[in-house]
Design an enzyme around this catalytic site. Structure first.
Site, PDB file in Angstrom:
ATOM      1  N   ASP A 250      73.258 110.922   7.839  1.00 38.16           N
ATOM      2  CA  ASP A 250      74.292 111.998   7.844  1.00 38.16           C
ATOM      3  C   ASP A 250      74.136 113.081   6.726  1.00 38.16           C
ATOM      4  O   ASP A 250      74.266 114.115   6.922  1.00 38.16           O
ATOM      5  CB  ASP A 250      75.653 111.400   8.147  1.00 38.16           C
ATOM      6  CG  ASP A 250      75.376 110.452   9.360  1.00 38.16           C
ATOM      7  OD1 ASP A 250      74.841 110.418  10.411  1.00 38.16           O
ATOM      8  OD2 ASP A 250      76.398 109.480   9.221  1.00 38.16           O
TER       9      ASP A 250
ATOM     10  N   ASN B 143      80.922 112.649   9.167  1.00 41.92           N
ATOM     11  CA  ASN B 143      79.986 112.338   7.885  1.00 41.92           C
ATOM     12  C   ASN B 143      79.085 113.622   7.524  1.00 41.92           C
ATOM     13  O   ASN B 143      79.133 113.897   6.515  1.00 41.92           O
ATOM     14  CB  ASN B 143      78.952 111.355   8.059  1.00 41.92           C
ATOM     15  CG  ASN B 143      79.820 110.023   8.033  1.00 41.92           C
ATOM     16  OD1 ASN B 143      81.040 109.957   7.725  1.00 41.92           O
ATOM     17  ND2 ASN B 143      79.212 108.819   8.587  1.00 41.92           N
TER      18      ASN B 143
ATOM     19  N   GLY C  41      62.636 106.991   5.444  1.00 42.83           N
ATOM     20  CA  GLY C  41      62.957 106.326   4.235  1.00 42.83           C
ATOM     21  C   GLY C  41      62.289 106.697   2.713  1.00 42.83           C
ATOM     22  O   GLY C  41      62.465 107.911   2.563  1.00 42.83           O
ATOM     23  N   ALA C  42      61.654 105.905   2.034  1.00 42.93           N
ATOM     24  CA  ALA C  42      61.364 106.323   0.886  1.00 42.93           C
ATOM     25  C   ALA C  42      59.845 107.143   1.096  1.00 42.93           C
ATOM     26  O   ALA C  42      59.383 107.853  -0.038  1.00 42.93           O
ATOM     27  CB  ALA C  42      61.046 105.092  -0.026  1.00 42.93           C
TER      28      ALA C  42
HETATM   29  O1  RIB Z   1      75.613 106.937  10.093  1.00 43.48           O
HETATM   30  C1  RIB Z   1      76.579 106.314   9.716  1.00 43.48           C
HETATM   31  C2  RIB Z   1      77.871 105.958  10.692  1.00 43.48           C
HETATM   32  O2  RIB Z   1      77.503 105.541  11.876  1.00 43.48           O
HETATM   33  C3  RIB Z   1      78.908 105.391  10.047  1.00 43.48           C
HETATM   34  O3  RIB Z   1      79.946 106.136   9.218  1.00 43.48           O
HETATM   35  C4  RIB Z   1      79.584 104.820  11.426  1.00 43.48           C
HETATM   36  O4  RIB Z   1      80.777 105.349  11.715  1.00 43.48           O
HETATM   37  C5  RIB Z   1      78.541 105.027  12.567  1.00 43.48           C
HETATM   38  O5  RIB Z   1      79.162 106.203  13.284  1.00 43.48           O
END
Ligand code: RIB
Length: 312
Positions: free
Chosen positions: A251, A43, A220-221
């Site tokens: 991510d 991600n 968060g917000a």
């Molecule tokens: O941060 C989100 C991710 O955490 C997800 O995509 C899942 O796979 C976990 O690794």
């Protein structure tokens, strides 16, 4: 083009959407079930690539169909996957439940991610040295991460660690962390107390012990706070949004931050962009599909300080 080197996990995300998260012992019926590609490493790699950086990913998928499909999908994104190994066994899996407010719970079956070895990094140290920044999370074995961070330290490359999920026995003292990115819960777990602007000396003391130069706390917000070993803390506003799904928002933040830093932006500018990326990522389902690209982030930077404006 600047390179972001990412070392981290690749998972298949099995996502159920429910009205409210089940309590312990409770069974709830999902409103829908979806499969996505995820894993914090992949991600974050994708989030950096969408900010127009070259990205090289170190990781591992299993020898199952899911692993092969994941590799093929990653190839199409342009992310460098030469250092994503295929190892015997299952690809990592994440079992995610999301409620109507966008809140979630995640259970990980790490699978192939646990097979990433220190030697996988040592043998390809040139790939780490070619990067402008190194970005890593905690869903892979610590020895591999530590090896990459030491190589980056030796090469003078900034090290960004997103210590998620937290690991109480992680050997922070083995290398220098330039930027640690945590949410409030993780900050509390790592420091042993909740970070606050009124306890700066205590926070700095722990950062010194953990060899962290900048502690970035996403909230968060609310504004993102940055505690700095050298310098006053920073408070960076974020976009007010009505979240649909917060999975992967951290991510999107980390990948965007790493990319912007690699591209030479100041700490403040990179954080403003990262806040936008993280907030925008909550407006769509799935960890990867909702990660915004550079153009979308730039379009929204202007709204960062607009009070009482909600995006949905
Ligand atoms: O941060 C989100 C991710 O955490 C997800 O995509 C899942 O796979 C976990 O690794």
């Amino acid at each position: 083009m600047k390179q972001v080197t990412v070392i981290g996990s690749l998972n298949i995300d099995y996502v159920t959407s429910v009205e409210s998260l089940p309590a312990p012992g409770e069974t709830v019926v999902a409103e829908r079930f979806d499969l996505y590609r995820g894993g914090k490493g992949a991600n974050q790699a994708l989030a950096a690539a969408r900010q127009d950086c070259k990205v090289v990913l170190f990781g591992a998928v299993g020898s199952d169909e899911e692993g092969a499909a994941y590799r093929s999908a990653l190839k199409l994104t342009g992310i460098g996957i030469t250092h994503v190994r295929t190892v015997p066994g299952q690809t990592g899996a994440a079992f995610i439940t999301v409620d109507r407010t966008g809140e979630n719970t995640i259970t990980i079956a790490a699978g192939a991610n646990l097979k990433l070895r220190k030697s996988d990094i040592t043998r390809h140290r040139d790939a780490v040295e070619a990067g402008s920044v190194l970005l890593a999370q905690f869903e892979i074995p610590a020895p591999a991460l530590v090896e990459a961070a030491i190589i980056a330290n030796e090469a003078g490359i900034p090290v960004i660690i997103n210590p998620s999920p937290t690991n109480p026995v992680f050997p922070w003292e083995r290398f220098r962390t330039d930027y640690a990115i945590v949410n409030e819960t993780e900050a509390h777990e790592i420091l042993g107390f909740p970070p606050s602007l009124t306890e700066q000396a205590l926070v700095r003391d722990m950062m010194h012990q953990l060899r962290i130069a900048n502690l970035i706390v996403t909230r968060g917000a609310d504004e993102t706070l940055v505690f700095r070993r050298e310098g006053e803390p920073l408070s960076i506003p974020t976009l007010p949004v009505l979240p649909i799904d917060t999975v992967g928002a951290g991510d999107a933040f980390a990948g965007c931050f790493a990319a912007r830093l690699a591209q030479g932006e100041s700490l403040t500018d990179a954080l403003r962009a990262a806040n936008c990326a993280g907030a925008l990522a909550t407006l769509g389902a799935g960890a990867q599909d909702s990660i915004p690209d550079r153009e979308r982030v730039d379009q929204h930077l202007v709204y960062l300080s607009t009070p009482n404006h909600q995006y949905s």
